[in-house]
Motif scaffolding. Structure first.
Motif, mmCIF file in Angstrom:
data_model
loop_
_atom_site.group_PDB
_atom_site.id
_atom_site.type_symbol
_atom_site.label_atom_id
_atom_site.label_comp_id
_atom_site.label_asym_id
_atom_site.label_seq_id
_atom_site.Cartn_x
_atom_site.Cartn_y
_atom_site.Cartn_z
ATOM 1 N N PHE A 102 38.290 23.934 33.080
ATOM 2 C CA PHE A 102 36.865 24.738 33.614
ATOM 3 C C PHE A 102 37.361 25.323 35.007
ATOM 4 C CE2 PHE A 102 33.390 24.231 36.354
ATOM 5 C CZ PHE A 102 32.486 25.031 35.703
ATOM 6 N N LEU A 103 38.011 24.563 35.806
ATOM 7 C CA LEU A 103 38.399 25.306 37.000
ATOM 8 C C LEU A 103 39.615 26.183 37.114
ATOM 9 C CD1 LEU A 103 37.788 22.297 39.423
ATOM 10 C CD2 LEU A 103 36.364 24.265 39.184
ATOM 11 N N LEU A 104 40.827 25.728 36.308
ATOM 12 C CA LEU A 104 41.902 26.559 36.267
ATOM 13 C C LEU A 104 41.731 28.032 35.630
ATOM 14 C CD1 LEU A 104 44.539 23.783 35.417
ATOM 15 C CD2 LEU A 104 44.418 25.494 37.752
ATOM 16 N N SER A 105 40.799 28.115 34.530
ATOM 17 C CA SER A 105 40.549 29.363 34.203
ATOM 18 C C SER A 105 39.752 30.211 34.769
ATOM 19 C CB SER A 105 39.838 29.099 32.757
ATOM 20 O OG SER A 105 38.441 28.624 33.087
ATOM 21 N N GLN A 106 39.037 29.719 35.836
ATOM 22 C CA GLN A 106 38.269 30.722 36.873
ATOM 23 C C GLN A 106 39.268 30.880 37.855
ATOM 24 O OE1 GLN A 106 34.211 29.392 38.006
ATOM 25 N NE2 GLN A 106 34.861 27.541 36.792
ATOM 26 N N TYR A 107 40.346 30.195 38.124
ATOM 27 C CA TYR A 107 41.062 30.424 39.290
ATOM 28 C C TYR A 107 42.133 31.491 38.780
ATOM 29 C CZ TYR A 107 45.912 29.929 41.347
ATOM 30 O OH TYR A 107 47.155 30.005 41.973
ATOM 31 N N MET A 108 42.619 31.486 37.473
ATOM 32 C CA MET A 108 43.348 32.835 37.015
ATOM 33 C C MET A 108 42.514 34.062 37.205
ATOM 34 S SD MET A 108 45.442 31.105 33.780
ATOM 35 C CE MET A 108 46.713 29.921 34.002
ATOM 36 N N GLN A 109 41.259 34.150 37.049
ATOM 37 C CA GLN A 109 40.521 35.570 37.197
ATOM 38 C C GLN A 109 40.238 35.473 38.526
ATOM 39 O OE1 GLN A 109 37.904 36.003 33.540
ATOM 40 N NE2 GLN A 109 38.239 33.990 33.256
ATOM 41 N N ASN A 110 39.390 34.572 39.138
ATOM 42 C CA ASN A 110 38.834 34.920 40.583
ATOM 43 C C ASN A 110 39.735 35.015 41.730
ATOM 44 O OD1 ASN A 110 36.183 34.693 39.454
ATOM 45 N ND2 ASN A 110 36.049 32.593 39.847
ATOM 46 N N VAL A 111 40.906 34.425 41.544
ATOM 47 C CA VAL A 111 42.084 34.358 42.504
ATOM 48 C C VAL A 111 43.118 35.116 42.273
ATOM 49 C CG1 VAL A 111 43.572 32.776 43.913
ATOM 50 C CG2 VAL A 111 41.212 31.916 43.231
ATOM 51 N N LEU A 112 43.571 34.953 41.150
ATOM 52 C CA LEU A 112 44.995 35.769 40.724
ATOM 53 C C LEU A 112 44.531 37.224 40.195
ATOM 54 C CD1 LEU A 112 47.177 32.849 39.453
ATOM 55 C CD2 LEU A 112 47.249 33.529 41.578
ATOM 56 N N GLY A 113 43.444 37.265 39.676
ATOM 57 C CA GLY A 113 43.243 38.533 39.331
ATOM 58 C C GLY A 113 43.267 38.894 37.946
ATOM 59 N N TYR A 114 43.724 38.012 37.052
ATOM 60 C CA TYR A 114 43.867 38.187 35.660
ATOM 61 C C TYR A 114 42.545 38.561 35.074
ATOM 62 C CZ TYR A 114 48.301 35.846 36.261
ATOM 63 O OH TYR A 114 49.737 35.428 36.999
ATOM 64 N N SER A 115 42.788 39.361 33.796
ATOM 65 C CA SER A 115 41.571 39.752 33.222
ATOM 66 C C SER A 115 41.113 38.426 32.263
ATOM 67 C CB SER A 115 42.068 41.064 32.423
ATOM 68 O OG SER A 115 42.859 40.710 31.315
ATOM 69 N N PRO A 116 40.031 38.520 31.526
ATOM 70 C CA PRO A 116 39.905 37.364 30.650
ATOM 71 C C PRO A 116 40.654 37.257 29.568
ATOM 72 C CG PRO A 116 37.819 38.682 31.247
ATOM 73 C CD PRO A 116 38.865 39.443 31.714
ATOM 74 N N THR A 117 41.154 38.090 29.007
ATOM 75 C CA THR A 117 42.199 38.164 28.070
ATOM 76 C C THR A 117 43.461 37.633 28.610
ATOM 77 O OG1 THR A 117 41.213 39.874 26.766
ATOM 78 C CG2 THR A 117 43.657 39.431 26.163
ATOM 79 N N GLU A 118 44.012 38.132 29.593
ATOM 80 C CA GLU A 118 45.400 37.697 30.275
ATOM 81 C C GLU A 118 45.097 36.470 30.520
ATOM 82 O OE1 GLU A 118 46.737 41.839 32.229
ATOM 83 O OE2 GLU A 118 45.591 40.652 33.516
ATOM 84 N N ALA A 119 43.999 35.766 31.165
ATOM 85 C CA ALA A 119 43.947 34.495 31.565
ATOM 86 C C ALA A 119 43.875 33.757 30.173
ATOM 87 C CB ALA A 119 42.466 34.131 32.278
ATOM 88 N N GLY A 120 43.059 33.980 29.249
ATOM 89 C CA GLY A 120 43.232 33.229 27.782
ATOM 90 C C GLY A 120 44.545 32.960 27.493
ATOM 91 N N LEU A 121 45.396 34.223 27.553
ATOM 92 C CA LEU A 121 47.032 33.904 26.846
ATOM 93 C C LEU A 121 47.833 33.179 27.815
ATOM 94 C CD1 LEU A 121 47.693 38.025 25.888
ATOM 95 C CD2 LEU A 121 47.662 35.966 24.518
ATOM 96 N N ARG A 122 47.561 33.029 28.947
ATOM 97 C CA ARG A 122 48.046 32.183 30.201
ATOM 98 C C ARG A 122 47.847 30.924 30.085
ATOM 99 N NH1 ARG A 122 48.675 37.366 31.516
ATOM 100 N NH2 ARG A 122 50.377 37.874 32.953
ATOM 101 N N MET A 123 46.815 30.753 29.128
ATOM 102 C CA MET A 123 46.434 29.244 29.014
ATOM 103 C C MET A 123 46.865 28.584 27.818
ATOM 104 S SD MET A 123 44.416 28.037 31.653
ATOM 105 C CE MET A 123 43.437 26.892 31.092
#
Length: 492
Positions: A285-306
């Motif tokens: 729940f928190l790490l998926s938001q970290y990848m977007q809110n902090v590291l600036g990944y797009s939603p697709t990029e965050a999903g791929l990186r998970m």
């Protein structure tokens, strides 16, 4: 068409219908996680509102899971499956059209009700349609489809959010549900269970207690832990849960017989399952938001990186199954939980406001391997801890406790996040995230300790199933309808 071909056709249709329905319900556990930043931007809402977009689904799903199976046994499994599918599909459309965060949360809660009715009946209906000699293969396909839903949840949610809109993570269910309704009506056979009385008091006590505890945990960082509402919710929830335990020890037909927990094997694997999901769900729940809110990944990029985390069970589960056959389920589950804890601990240590993905990758891979090692033998450990006639209840209890663990994990770890940081800046987000994930690692490690306390298997039974549960004299085939009474312990 011969009777054999007709039966084969019925089995194939049942596998398709129940597989797609199970995929929809499992997908909606994690599909929202990568869409949370977009939902927050579009509908507004604070951290506790985002928590409820996930927890409203998992909580209603958890507390009504066994009740949904009992409704199907009493009033007709196909009939209640259609009811659950209709509710789930309608609530999905309502979530997609939600004008505000409160209406979205309400729709998610109704979605959970529909899933709780629909999901446990999928395997029951599949069992009724598939010949006994082919059920193992059918269960395997069903479980693989559910595993695929878990692995692809963050990626599907991220891709739809980025390339279409976040509403489509819910619209996706609508055409699937509409297509399944007539197919289920025409292609699935009706069946009934024993007709045991419904445990309405137990359901109300468990539901009220869990809601009170989770509500208090979610509101604590907002209203203050000494606030009247928060303290009332926590104490009332704890009192209702205590009442549920007391009631279940005396009721004639309880939703969850407390006597099952007298078995060290049953109590141990369920404690490990609850703690594992508590740490895992809160972290995702928190790490998926970290990848977007902090590291600036797009939603697709965050999903791929998970995917190295959420998708690893698809690759490692067969190896875990072989290992559990050779050495038993206890060491494999314990090793998986300790690896998951090590991965989370590593992430808590290396996370910064500008951490590279390469730096995070080892933690994601280790966590994913640990998750895979846990999931493969966990179901066998649950089933071998009780007599064959109680396997349906045992499976339902384990699935419910997992969902409860997920809801509690989001609430607990979000409370830690809010107390130590927040959404103000990248650094304040990291300040809250690191202690929250560290606590998640510690909780999963406790699950590993619980797994080590399981009794060693006896003899050379496969799948780690030689635990010290009372042996059953029933034939193996007689156990299958009981097992089918609820969804198996797949990775949701």
């Amino acid at each position: 068409m011969s009777q054999q071909n007709a039966q084969r056709g019925g089995a194939a249709w049942a596998l398709v219908i129940t597989g797609v329905a199970g995929f929809m319900a499992a997908l909606d556990n994690l599909v929202v996680t990568t869409a949370l930043p977009s939902i927050r931007q579009d509908l507004g809402g604070a951290l506790h509102d985002l928590e409820w977009t996930v927890s409203a689904y998992t909580l209603t799903f958890a507390v009504l899971l066994m009740f949904g199976a009992a409704l199907g046994d009493r009033f007709g499994r196909r009939r209640l499956f259609l009811v659950g599918l209709t509710v789930f599909t309608g609530a999905s459309a309502a979530a997609a059209m939600a004008p505000g965060i409160d209406s979205l949360i309400a729709a998610r809660a109704v979605q959970g009700v529909g899933a709780a009715i629909m999901m446990p009946l999928t395997l029951t209906l599949l069992t009724a349609a598939v010949p006994a000699e082919r059920r193992g293969m059918a269960y395997g396909i069903w479980g693989a489809v559910n595993g695929l839903a878990v692995a692809s949840g963050p990626l599907v949610g991220g891709s739809l959010t980025e390339h279409v809109s976040w509403q489509w993570i819910f619209w996706l269910n609508v055409p699937l549900g509409v297509a399944l309704l007539p197919l289920a009506r025409l292609r699935l056979a009706e069946s009934h269970g024993t007709g045991a009385p419904l445990d309405v008091p137990g359901t109300l006590l468990a539901s009220g207690g869990l809601f009170g505890v989770v509500y208090g945990l979610v509101r604590g960082p907002v209203d203050g832990w000494t606030g009247t509402v928060v303290l009332t919710a926590l104490f009332a929830g704890a009192a209702l849960l205590a009442g549920f335990v007391l009631y279940s020890t005396r009721a004639k037909n309880p939703m969850l017989p407390m006597r099952l927990f007298r078995s060290r094997a049953f109590a141990g694997i369920n404690a490990a399952s609850l703690l594992m999901f508590l740490g895992m769900f809160g972290s995702i729940f928190l790490l998926s938001q970290y990848m977007q809110n902090v590291l600036g990944y797009s939603p697709t990029e965050a999903g791929l990186r998970m995917l190295p985390w959420t998708g690893m069970p698809m690759l490692v589960a067969p190896i875990a199954g072989i290992l559990s056959d050779r050495v038993g389920g206890r060491p494999v589950v314990a090793a998986g939980l300790f690896l998951q804890a090590a991965g989370l601990g590593y992430l808590a240590f290396v996370i910064t406001a500008d951490a590279s993905y390469a730096l995070q990758l080892p933690g994601l891979i280790i966590s994913g391997i640990g998750m895979a090692l846990y999931f493969a033998p966990a179901s066998a450990l649950v089933m071998s801890s009780v007599a064959a006639k109680e396997q349906g209840i045992a499976s339902g209890a384990n699935n419910a406790l997992r969902e409860v663990g997920g809801a509690l994990g989001i609430a607990v770890m979000s409370s830690i996040f809010a107390a130590q940081g927040g959404y103000g800046s990248a650094q304040t987000f990291v300040d809250g995230l690191r202690p929250a994930v560290a606590v998640g690692a510690a909780v999963v490690a406790l699950g590993g300790v619980a797994a080590l306390l399981l009794p060693a298997r006896r003899g050379s039974g496969s799948g780690g199933q030689g635990l010290s549960a009372a042996p059953s004299t029933e034939p193996a085939e007689a156990a299958e309808p009981a097992l089918a009474g609820t969804a198996p312990a797949t990775a949701r």
